[in-house]
Design a protein around this motif. Structure first.
Motif, PDB file in Angstrom:
ATOM      1  N   LYS A  75     -49.309 -16.657 -67.105  1.00 54.26           N
ATOM      2  CA  LYS A  75     -49.278 -15.949 -68.396  1.00 54.26           C
ATOM      3  C   LYS A  75     -47.874 -15.485 -68.765  1.00 54.26           C
ATOM      4  CE  LYS A  75     -54.024 -14.214 -68.048  1.00 54.26           C
ATOM      5  NZ  LYS A  75     -54.890 -12.999 -68.044  1.00 54.26           N
ATOM      6  N   ASN A  76     -46.884 -15.830 -67.933  1.00 52.01           N
ATOM      7  CA  ASN A  76     -45.502 -15.405 -68.196  1.00 52.01           C
ATOM      8  C   ASN A  76     -45.421 -13.899 -68.400  1.00 52.01           C
ATOM      9  OD1 ASN A  76     -44.889 -18.110 -68.064  1.00 52.01           O
ATOM     10  ND2 ASN A  76     -43.804 -18.182 -70.013  1.00 52.01           N
ATOM     11  N   THR A  77     -46.122 -13.160 -67.561  1.00 49.70           N
ATOM     12  CA  THR A  77     -46.209 -11.713 -67.739  1.00 49.70           C
ATOM     13  C   THR A  77     -45.993 -10.996 -66.410  1.00 49.70           C
ATOM     14  OG1 THR A  77     -47.762 -11.973 -69.576  1.00 49.70           O
ATOM     15  CG2 THR A  77     -47.677  -9.819 -68.540  1.00 49.70           C
ATOM     16  N   VAL A  78     -45.257  -9.902 -66.492  1.00 44.19           N
ATOM     17  CA  VAL A  78     -45.067  -9.024 -65.338  1.00 44.19           C
ATOM     18  C   VAL A  78     -45.668  -7.664 -65.686  1.00 44.19           C
ATOM     19  CG1 VAL A  78     -42.750  -8.312 -66.071  1.00 44.19           C
ATOM     20  CG2 VAL A  78     -43.397  -8.124 -63.660  1.00 44.19           C
ATOM     21  N   TYR A  79     -46.230  -7.017 -64.677  1.00 40.86           N
ATOM     22  CA  TYR A  79     -46.920  -5.750 -64.870  1.00 40.86           C
ATOM     23  C   TYR A  79     -46.307  -4.663 -63.988  1.00 40.86           C
ATOM     24  CZ  TYR A  79     -50.414  -9.067 -66.563  1.00 40.86           C
ATOM     25  OH  TYR A  79     -51.067 -10.084 -67.227  1.00 40.86           O
ATOM     26  N   LEU A  80     -46.496  -3.433 -64.419  1.00 37.68           N
ATOM     27  CA  LEU A  80     -46.153  -2.289 -63.582  1.00 37.68           C
ATOM     28  C   LEU A  80     -47.308  -1.305 -63.657  1.00 37.68           C
ATOM     29  CD1 LEU A  80     -43.914  -1.076 -61.763  1.00 37.68           C
ATOM     30  CD2 LEU A  80     -43.229   0.284 -63.768  1.00 37.68           C
ATOM     31  N   GLN A  81     -48.079  -1.226 -62.583  1.00 39.47           N
ATOM     32  CA  GLN A  81     -49.157  -0.250 -62.487  1.00 39.47           C
ATOM     33  C   GLN A  81     -48.581   1.043 -61.951  1.00 39.47           C
ATOM     34  OE1 GLN A  81     -52.528  -0.497 -63.336  1.00 39.47           O
ATOM     35  NE2 GLN A  81     -52.523   1.705 -62.923  1.00 39.47           N
ATOM     36  N   MET A  82     -48.720   2.106 -62.719  1.00 39.79           N
ATOM     37  CA  MET A  82     -48.134   3.391 -62.355  1.00 39.79           C
ATOM     38  C   MET A  82     -49.265   4.403 -62.150  1.00 39.79           C
ATOM     39  SD  MET A  82     -44.887   3.489 -64.972  1.00 39.79           S
ATOM     40  CE  MET A  82     -45.929   3.657 -66.431  1.00 39.79           C
ATOM     41  N   ASN A  83     -49.379   4.877 -60.939  1.00 40.56           N
ATOM     42  CA  ASN A  83     -50.398   5.870 -60.591  1.00 40.56           C
ATOM     43  C   ASN A  83     -49.733   7.172 -60.163  1.00 40.56           C
ATOM     44  OD1 ASN A  83     -52.404   3.878 -60.977  1.00 40.56           O
ATOM     45  ND2 ASN A  83     -52.262   3.226 -58.836  1.00 40.56           N
ATOM     46  N   SER A  84     -50.513   8.227 -60.132  1.00 43.88           N
ATOM     47  CA  SER A  84     -50.013   9.550 -59.705  1.00 43.88           C
ATOM     48  C   SER A  84     -48.714   9.898 -60.424  1.00 43.88           C
ATOM     49  CB  SER A  84     -49.808   9.564 -58.185  1.00 43.88           C
ATOM     50  OG  SER A  84     -51.000   9.271 -57.504  1.00 43.88           O
ATOM     51  N   LEU A  85     -48.726   9.720 -61.720  1.00 44.57           N
ATOM     52  CA  LEU A  85     -47.507   9.930 -62.503  1.00 44.57           C
ATOM     53  C   LEU A  85     -47.072  11.396 -62.465  1.00 44.57           C
ATOM     54  CD1 LEU A  85     -48.322   7.527 -65.413  1.00 44.57           C
ATOM     55  CD2 LEU A  85     -46.211   7.478 -64.079  1.00 44.57           C
ATOM     56  N   LYS A  86     -45.760  11.569 -62.492  1.00 49.32           N
ATOM     57  CA  LYS A  86     -45.136  12.889 -62.454  1.00 49.32           C
ATOM     58  C   LYS A  86     -44.285  13.083 -63.709  1.00 49.32           C
ATOM     59  CE  LYS A  86     -44.572  12.413 -57.430  1.00 49.32           C
ATOM     60  NZ  LYS A  86     -43.592  12.419 -56.310  1.00 49.32           N
ATOM     61  N   PRO A  87     -44.050  14.325 -64.094  1.00 47.34           N
ATOM     62  CA  PRO A  87     -43.185  14.550 -65.266  1.00 47.34           C
ATOM     63  C   PRO A  87     -41.826  13.886 -65.134  1.00 47.34           C
ATOM     64  CG  PRO A  87     -44.347  16.560 -64.713  1.00 47.34           C
ATOM     65  CD  PRO A  87     -44.661  15.575 -63.616  1.00 47.34           C
ATOM     66  N   GLU A  88     -41.299  13.786 -63.920  1.00 45.30           N
ATOM     67  CA  GLU A  88     -39.987  13.154 -63.728  1.00 45.30           C
ATOM     68  C   GLU A  88     -40.026  11.637 -63.904  1.00 45.30           C
ATOM     69  OE1 GLU A  88     -41.561  15.284 -61.661  1.00 45.30           O
ATOM     70  OE2 GLU A  88     -41.177  14.788 -59.546  1.00 45.30           O
ATOM     71  N   ASP A  89     -41.212  11.065 -64.091  1.00 47.75           N
ATOM     72  CA  ASP A  89     -41.313   9.647 -64.419  1.00 47.75           C
ATOM     73  C   ASP A  89     -41.120   9.394 -65.908  1.00 47.75           C
ATOM     74  OD1 ASP A  89     -44.008   9.465 -62.065  1.00 47.75           O
ATOM     75  OD2 ASP A  89     -41.954   8.758 -61.752  1.00 47.75           O
ATOM     76  N   THR A  90     -41.027  10.452 -66.682  1.00 50.82           N
ATOM     77  CA  THR A  90     -40.813  10.311 -68.124  1.00 50.82           C
ATOM     78  C   THR A  90     -39.502   9.593 -68.400  1.00 50.82           C
ATOM     79  OG1 THR A  90     -42.107  12.281 -68.671  1.00 50.82           O
ATOM     80  CG2 THR A  90     -40.443  11.574 -70.273  1.00 50.82           C
ATOM     81  N   ALA A  91     -39.582   8.512 -69.172  1.00 47.17           N
ATOM     82  CA  ALA A  91     -38.400   7.692 -69.453  1.00 47.17           C
ATOM     83  C   ALA A  91     -38.805   6.554 -70.380  1.00 47.17           C
ATOM     84  CB  ALA A  91     -37.821   7.118 -68.160  1.00 47.17           C
ATOM     85  N   VAL A  92     -37.805   5.859 -70.865  1.00 47.18           N
ATOM     86  CA  VAL A  92     -38.037   4.564 -71.499  1.00 47.18           C
ATOM     87  C   VAL A  92     -37.974   3.516 -70.394  1.00 47.18           C
ATOM     88  CG1 VAL A  92     -37.247   2.880 -73.186  1.00 47.18           C
ATOM     89  CG2 VAL A  92     -37.052   5.314 -73.679  1.00 47.18           C
ATOM     90  N   TYR A  93     -39.011   2.707 -70.311  1.00 47.66           N
ATOM     91  CA  TYR A  93     -39.104   1.681 -69.274  1.00 47.66           C
ATOM     92  C   TYR A  93     -38.739   0.326 -69.882  1.00 47.66           C
ATOM     93  CZ  TYR A  93     -41.152   4.906 -65.952  1.00 47.66           C
ATOM     94  OH  TYR A  93     -41.335   5.950 -65.072  1.00 47.66           O
ATOM     95  N   TYR A  94     -37.833  -0.363 -69.192  1.00 54.47           N
ATOM     96  CA  TYR A  94     -37.320  -1.642 -69.666  1.00 54.47           C
ATOM     97  C   TYR A  94     -37.717  -2.757 -68.707  1.00 54.47           C
ATOM     98  CZ  TYR A  94     -34.274   1.123 -72.719  1.00 54.47           C
ATOM     99  OH  TYR A  94     -33.788   1.992 -73.652  1.00 54.47           O
TER     100      TYR A  94
END
Length: 114
Positions: A75-94
């Protein structure tokens, strides 16, 4: 020219989960190392995770055990599963595609509220 389009960002409470996707085009996807990077306000862009065409993954220490990178070469696709998120994970993801040089997506905002 490589095109990368991210999706899946949003607002989530601490402890929650999000799944980012990055669809690639104009690329022989399977031979590229794909990655995710992030940039928080006032900070430099930083490495999050990469995955080779063969599926070998590397993670930043700050996300190990919480984030999982994967790819679907059909599918020409990459994924990022993010669990147990923290406020310090706040960002623009590229999304990043690397072979000899780098290509970047436009980014998707992830905001984690406390």
């Amino acid at each position: 020219q490589v095109q990368l389009v991210e999706s899946g960002g949003g607002l989530v409470q601490a402890g929650g989960s999000l799944r980012l996707s990055c669809a690639a085009s104009r690329i022989i996807f399977s031979i590229y190392t794909m990655g995710w990077y992030r940039q928080a306000p006032g900070k430099q862009r930083e490495f999050v995770a990469t995955i080779t065409g063969g599926g070998s993954a590397n993670y930043a220490d700050s996300v190990k055990g919480r984030f999982t990178i994967s790819r679907d070469n059909t599918k020409n696709t990459v994924y990022l599963q993010m669990n147990s998120l923290k406020p310090e994970d706040t960002a623009v993801y590229y999304c990043n595609a690397n072979r000899v040089s780098d290509a970047w997506g436009q980014g998707t905002q992830v905001t984690v509220s406390s």
